[in-house]
Scaffold this motif. Structure first.
Motif, PDB file in Angstrom:
ATOM      1  N   SER A 241      31.144  33.754  50.829  1.00 59.57           N
ATOM      2  CA  SER A 241      31.944  34.774  51.505  1.00 59.57           C
ATOM      3  C   SER A 241      31.042  35.897  52.003  1.00 59.57           C
ATOM      4  CB  SER A 241      32.996  35.330  50.553  1.00 59.57           C
ATOM      5  OG  SER A 241      32.372  35.893  49.406  1.00 59.57           O
ATOM      6  N   PRO A 242      31.489  36.653  53.009  1.00 56.97           N
ATOM      7  CA  PRO A 242      30.671  37.758  53.510  1.00 56.97           C
ATOM      8  C   PRO A 242      30.431  38.808  52.428  1.00 56.97           C
ATOM      9  CG  PRO A 242      32.429  37.223  55.059  1.00 56.97           C
ATOM     10  CD  PRO A 242      32.719  36.461  53.813  1.00 56.97           C
ATOM     11  N   LEU A 243      29.263  39.395  52.452  1.00 55.26           N
ATOM     12  CA  LEU A 243      28.920  40.479  51.541  1.00 55.26           C
ATOM     13  C   LEU A 243      29.368  41.799  52.163  1.00 55.26           C
ATOM     14  CD1 LEU A 243      27.345  41.435  48.973  1.00 55.26           C
ATOM     15  CD2 LEU A 243      25.350  41.664  50.462  1.00 55.26           C
ATOM     16  N   ASP A 244      30.195  42.538  51.460  1.00 57.20           N
ATOM     17  CA  ASP A 244      30.691  43.819  51.964  1.00 57.20           C
ATOM     18  C   ASP A 244      30.957  44.718  50.770  1.00 57.20           C
ATOM     19  OD1 ASP A 244      31.789  45.945  53.276  1.00 57.20           O
ATOM     20  OD2 ASP A 244      33.247  44.795  54.424  1.00 57.20           O
ATOM     21  N   MET A 245      30.127  45.748  50.610  1.00 57.94           N
ATOM     22  CA  MET A 245      30.282  46.618  49.441  1.00 57.94           C
ATOM     23  C   MET A 245      29.786  48.021  49.763  1.00 57.94           C
ATOM     24  SD  MET A 245      27.233  45.197  46.993  1.00 57.94           S
ATOM     25  CE  MET A 245      25.600  44.798  47.653  1.00 57.94           C
ATOM     26  N   GLU A 246      30.256  48.970  48.967  1.00 55.28           N
ATOM     27  CA  GLU A 246      29.835  50.357  49.057  1.00 55.28           C
ATOM     28  C   GLU A 246      29.388  50.799  47.666  1.00 55.28           C
ATOM     29  OE1 GLU A 246      33.166  52.519  50.494  1.00 55.28           O
ATOM     30  OE2 GLU A 246      33.172  51.570  52.476  1.00 55.28           O
ATOM     31  N   TYR A 247      28.272  51.504  47.595  1.00 50.36           N
ATOM     32  CA  TYR A 247      27.822  52.002  46.308  1.00 50.36           C
ATOM     33  C   TYR A 247      26.982  53.263  46.513  1.00 50.36           C
ATOM     34  CZ  TYR A 247      23.670  49.244  47.600  1.00 50.36           C
ATOM     35  OH  TYR A 247      22.607  48.710  48.260  1.00 50.36           O
ATOM     36  N   ARG A 248      26.794  53.977  45.409  1.00 55.96           N
ATOM     37  CA  ARG A 248      26.018  55.208  45.452  1.00 55.96           C
ATOM     38  C   ARG A 248      24.542  54.920  45.191  1.00 55.96           C
ATOM     39  NH1 ARG A 248      29.512  58.087  40.978  1.00 55.96           N
ATOM     40  NH2 ARG A 248      29.583  55.878  40.385  1.00 55.96           N
ATOM     41  N   THR A 249      23.706  55.697  45.824  1.00 56.95           N
ATOM     42  CA  THR A 249      22.271  55.592  45.607  1.00 56.95           C
ATOM     43  C   THR A 249      21.733  56.962  45.227  1.00 56.95           C
ATOM     44  OG1 THR A 249      21.711  56.072  47.924  1.00 56.95           O
ATOM     45  CG2 THR A 249      22.090  53.757  47.325  1.00 56.95           C
ATOM     46  N   TRP A 258      25.931  57.828  49.527  1.00 59.42           N
ATOM     47  CA  TRP A 258      26.689  56.578  49.611  1.00 59.42           C
ATOM     48  C   TRP A 258      26.098  55.686  50.697  1.00 59.42           C
ATOM     49  CZ3 TRP A 258      30.732  54.546  46.828  1.00 59.42           C
ATOM     50  CH2 TRP A 258      31.348  55.383  45.893  1.00 59.42           C
ATOM     51  N   VAL A 259      26.079  54.382  50.439  1.00 61.12           N
ATOM     52  CA  VAL A 259      25.615  53.412  51.428  1.00 61.12           C
ATOM     53  C   VAL A 259      26.595  52.248  51.480  1.00 61.12           C
ATOM     54  CG1 VAL A 259      24.161  52.148  49.793  1.00 61.12           C
ATOM     55  CG2 VAL A 259      23.628  52.040  52.217  1.00 61.12           C
ATOM     56  N   GLN A 260      26.831  51.751  52.676  1.00 58.65           N
ATOM     57  CA  GLN A 260      27.652  50.548  52.863  1.00 58.65           C
ATOM     58  C   GLN A 260      26.735  49.404  53.279  1.00 58.65           C
ATOM     59  OE1 GLN A 260      30.486  50.576  56.128  1.00 58.65           O
ATOM     60  NE2 GLN A 260      31.794  49.099  55.097  1.00 58.65           N
ATOM     61  N   VAL A 261      26.904  48.248  52.640  1.00 59.43           N
ATOM     62  CA  VAL A 261      26.050  47.088  52.900  1.00 59.43           C
ATOM     63  C   VAL A 261      26.930  45.905  53.295  1.00 59.43           C
ATOM     64  CG1 VAL A 261      24.429  45.434  51.893  1.00 59.43           C
ATOM     65  CG2 VAL A 261      24.255  47.866  51.320  1.00 59.43           C
ATOM     66  N   ARG A 262      26.554  45.252  54.374  1.00 59.53           N
ATOM     67  CA  ARG A 262      27.233  44.039  54.818  1.00 59.53           C
ATOM     68  C   ARG A 262      26.194  42.965  55.108  1.00 59.53           C
ATOM     69  NH1 ARG A 262      31.940  46.166  59.050  1.00 59.53           N
ATOM     70  NH2 ARG A 262      33.289  47.121  57.461  1.00 59.53           N
ATOM     71  N   GLY A 263      26.559  41.708  54.829  1.00 60.73           N
ATOM     72  CA  GLY A 263      25.623  40.625  55.092  1.00 60.73           C
ATOM     73  C   GLY A 263      26.214  39.270  54.766  1.00 60.73           C
ATOM     74  N   ARG A 264      25.381  38.249  54.858  1.00 62.31           N
ATOM     75  CA  ARG A 264      25.779  36.868  54.549  1.00 62.31           C
ATOM     76  C   ARG A 264      24.625  36.155  53.879  1.00 62.31           C
ATOM     77  NH1 ARG A 264      30.226  34.274  56.145  1.00 62.31           N
ATOM     78  NH2 ARG A 264      31.649  35.268  57.635  1.00 62.31           N
ATOM     79  N   ALA A 265      24.980  35.138  53.099  1.00 61.08           N
ATOM     80  CA  ALA A 265      23.965  34.321  52.452  1.00 61.08           C
ATOM     81  C   ALA A 265      23.342  33.356  53.456  1.00 61.08           C
ATOM     82  CB  ALA A 265      24.576  33.551  51.284  1.00 61.08           C
ATOM     83  N   ILE A 266      22.084  33.004  53.221  1.00 68.14           N
ATOM     84  CA  ILE A 266      21.353  32.031  54.030  1.00 68.14           C
ATOM     85  C   ILE A 266      21.157  30.780  53.179  1.00 68.14           C
ATOM     86  CG2 ILE A 266      19.232  31.580  55.314  1.00 68.14           C
ATOM     87  CD1 ILE A 266      18.882  34.624  55.544  1.00 68.14           C
ATOM     88  N   TYR A 267      21.445  29.600  53.758  1.00 72.06           N
ATOM     89  CA  TYR A 267      21.381  28.344  52.998  1.00 72.06           C
ATOM     90  C   TYR A 267      20.392  27.381  53.648  1.00 72.06           C
ATOM     91  CZ  TYR A 267      25.741  30.112  51.014  1.00 72.06           C
ATOM     92  OH  TYR A 267      26.689  30.893  50.407  1.00 72.06           O
ATOM     93  N   ASP A 268      19.804  26.487  52.809  1.00 70.88           N
ATOM     94  CA  ASP A 268      18.963  25.437  53.371  1.00 70.88           C
ATOM     95  C   ASP A 268      19.827  24.246  53.759  1.00 70.88           C
ATOM     96  OD1 ASP A 268      19.635  24.114  51.031  1.00 70.88           O
ATOM     97  OD2 ASP A 268      17.695  24.447  50.060  1.00 70.88           O
ATOM     98  N   ARG A 269      19.211  23.170  54.192  1.00 76.64           N
ATOM     99  CA  ARG A 269      19.961  22.014  54.694  1.00 76.64           C
ATOM    100  C   ARG A 269      20.751  21.317  53.593  1.00 76.64           C
ATOM    101  NH1 ARG A 269      15.448  18.196  57.046  1.00 76.64           N
ATOM    102  NH2 ARG A 269      14.896  20.226  57.978  1.00 76.64           N
TER     103      ARG A 269
END
Length: 504
Positions: A241-249, A258-269
């Motif tokens: 699932s997509p990565l979507d989170m907010e947390y304090r730094t 505060w920072v918001q981070v969004r992303g996705r996992a990378i997979y091999d074949r």
């Protein structure tokens, strides 16, 4: 040199050799040729051999002189192929090659010469010629031309793709920078973290080299949010699932952001996750705005309930002080207008600053005119946010005083004063004691009630108390002391001097 002299060398798979290759089932490919040749017979010979390449259609422009060649090159053609003799009456092939490479570097250039020694051929190839054909073996022209066109087409397509990729990357960088988005990529096998400059800045770091690993990133995450951050990353890797989170730094200076981070996992074949990639955004300002908005919404709901109590108190005090029943309406309406002005301050001061005296007078005007409130202190300038926050605090204190405190009794009164204290200077009138924190100094405000009914400390903190003790302290980055003493409510505010709070 053997490859270049072999008439079948370099023929593509499936080529029939000297006949120029197989016939394509599709329409012929248009090829625009610039032919530098002073001999009409040789030019016709070149044309005949080109026509044998049956999957191409050649549009040949022949020039004989240096000036005609320069003009054709200057016009840009456009050409797909340049064929040139080596020896010309007023020109030589090497000069033609130099001009072509300078003006049209991506166009194949082939020498077609009656006599071209090996030394000249090598020199020509070094200077950018694609190939050469000796006129005594003109049948080789078909293979050389076909190969040159295919290679040029592949090179041009690759160059176009590289250019498009570079432009796309430039647009992406511009979009990320315009949106203040930082990019990052995590390699799971090594825990190596590659971040952009903006991503590092979102963590308060000087550059990408300051955060090379995921462990160092976790060290910047607020301790209360660290487990949540790790669990969210693991869930994104496990579920896809997509990565979507907010947390304090925590920045190097100790401040919390505060920072918001969004992303996705990378997979091999094989479907195994190898990493994560995405973007980050500093959302500290947004979080503060959301907290402020929530506080204001709660205050609005609370204020609606308090408004009727305030109106009743003003009406009761006005009626007692009015010399006659006829004088009551004007006095009452005047104080209601003052109350409405205090409410309007929340929006009317949205784009302006204000003085502390103005805020205090505007908020407490109904009671000041009744002689129940004394206000005084040196001139102090406030920015919009501080002015609104203090207005809310004064309003809460005044509302409480009107409902339960000094303003609910005929002889009750309020003293509101302030002073400017420098660093580490104890306040001369500060009954709470203590010293001003290190820095440029602070504004100290005191609210004191007297003459009202005995004060009974509340069993729990209501919204007004929370607003003053927590919200005001957070918004103004100061200290708040609220005491419910039997003789009357006391409130002391210590606000550090800054560009937001400054003496005149």
């Amino acid at each position: 040199m053997a490859d270049l002299m072999d008439p079948t060398a370099g023929s593509p798979a499936g080529s029939a050799g000297n006949d120029g290759g197989p016939t394509n089932s599709g329409p012929p490919i248009l090829c625009r040729v610039l032919l530098l040749e002073d001999s009409g017979i040789d030019a016709d010979l070149v044309r005949e051999h080109l026509l044998m390449i049956d999957d191409h259609e050649f549009d040949i422009q022949r020039v004989e002189t240096r000036q005609a060649f320069v003009d054709a090159i200057a016009d840009g053609g456009p050409f797909d192929l340049i064929l040139s003799d080596f020896d010309l009456p007023d020109f030589d092939g090497m000069s033609a090659l130099a001009i072509a490479r300078d003006r049209l570097p991506r166009i194949p250039f082939i020498f077609v010469s009656g006599m071209l020694g090996e030394e000249n051929a090598i020199e020509a190839l070094k200077k950018g010629a694609t190939d050469y054909v000796v006129k005594l073996r003109m049948e080789r022209l078909q293979v050389v031309v076909r190969r040159a066109l295919v290679e040029a087409r592949d090179r041009n397509e690759l160059a176009d793709k590289r250019k498009a990729l570079a432009e796309s990357e430039a647009r992406l960088r511009f979009a990320l920078e315009a949106g203040r988005l930082g990019s990052w990529e995590l390699t799971l096998a090594t825990n190596q973290l590659r971040v952009s400059s903006i991503c590092a800045a979102n963590l308060g770091l000087p550059g990408p080299e300051a955060i090379p690993t995921y462990e160092q990133l976790l060290g910047r995450v607020h301790p209360d949010d660290r487990e949540h951050q790790k669990a969210t990353v693991q869930q994104a890797l496990a579920s896809g699932s997509p990565l979507d989170m907010e947390y304090r730094t925590i920045w190097p200076d100790g401040s919390v952001h505060w920072v918001q981070v969004r992303g996705r996992a990378i997979y091999d074949r094989n479907g195994k996750p190898t990493g994560l990639a995405g973007v980050s955004l500093n959302i500290t300002d947004r979080k503060k705005a959301e907290e402020r908005q929530l506080l204001l919404l709660e205050e609005l709901n609370h204020r609606v309930k308090n408004t009727l109590a305030m109106v009743q108190s003003i009406a009761r005090q006005t009626l007692r002080a009015a010399p006659s029943v006829e004088a009551f309406p004007d006095a009452f309406q005047s104080r209601l207008r003052a109350l409405a002005q205090a409410h309007d301050l929340l929006t009317r001061r949205h784009w302006q600053g204000a003085s502390l005296s103005e805020i205090a007078a505007l908020t407490l005007e109904p009671h000041v005119h009744a002689g129940r409130v004394r206000v005084g202190g040196p001139p102090v300038n406030l920015t919009t946010g501080v002015a609104v926050s203090l207005h809310l605090a004064f309003h809460e204190l005044a509302t409480n005083a009107a409902k339960y405190g000094a303003l609910s009794a005929e002889n009750g009164r309020i003293d509101l004063d302030w002073e400017i204290a420098r660093a580490f200077q104890p306040s001369a009138h500060d009954t709470a004691g203590g010293a001003v924190r290190n820095g440029a100094g602070a504004l100290i405000l005191r609210w004191r009630e007297s003459g009202g009914p005995p004060v009974v400390p509340p069993t729990r903190r209501g919204f007004g108390s929370r607003l003053i003790e927590r919200g005001l302290a957070h918004e103004l980055e100061g200290d708040v002391a609220l005491a419910f003493e039997p003789a009357g409510v006391r409130c002391r505010l210590v606000i550090p001097l800054s560009s937001r709070v400054s003496p005149q």
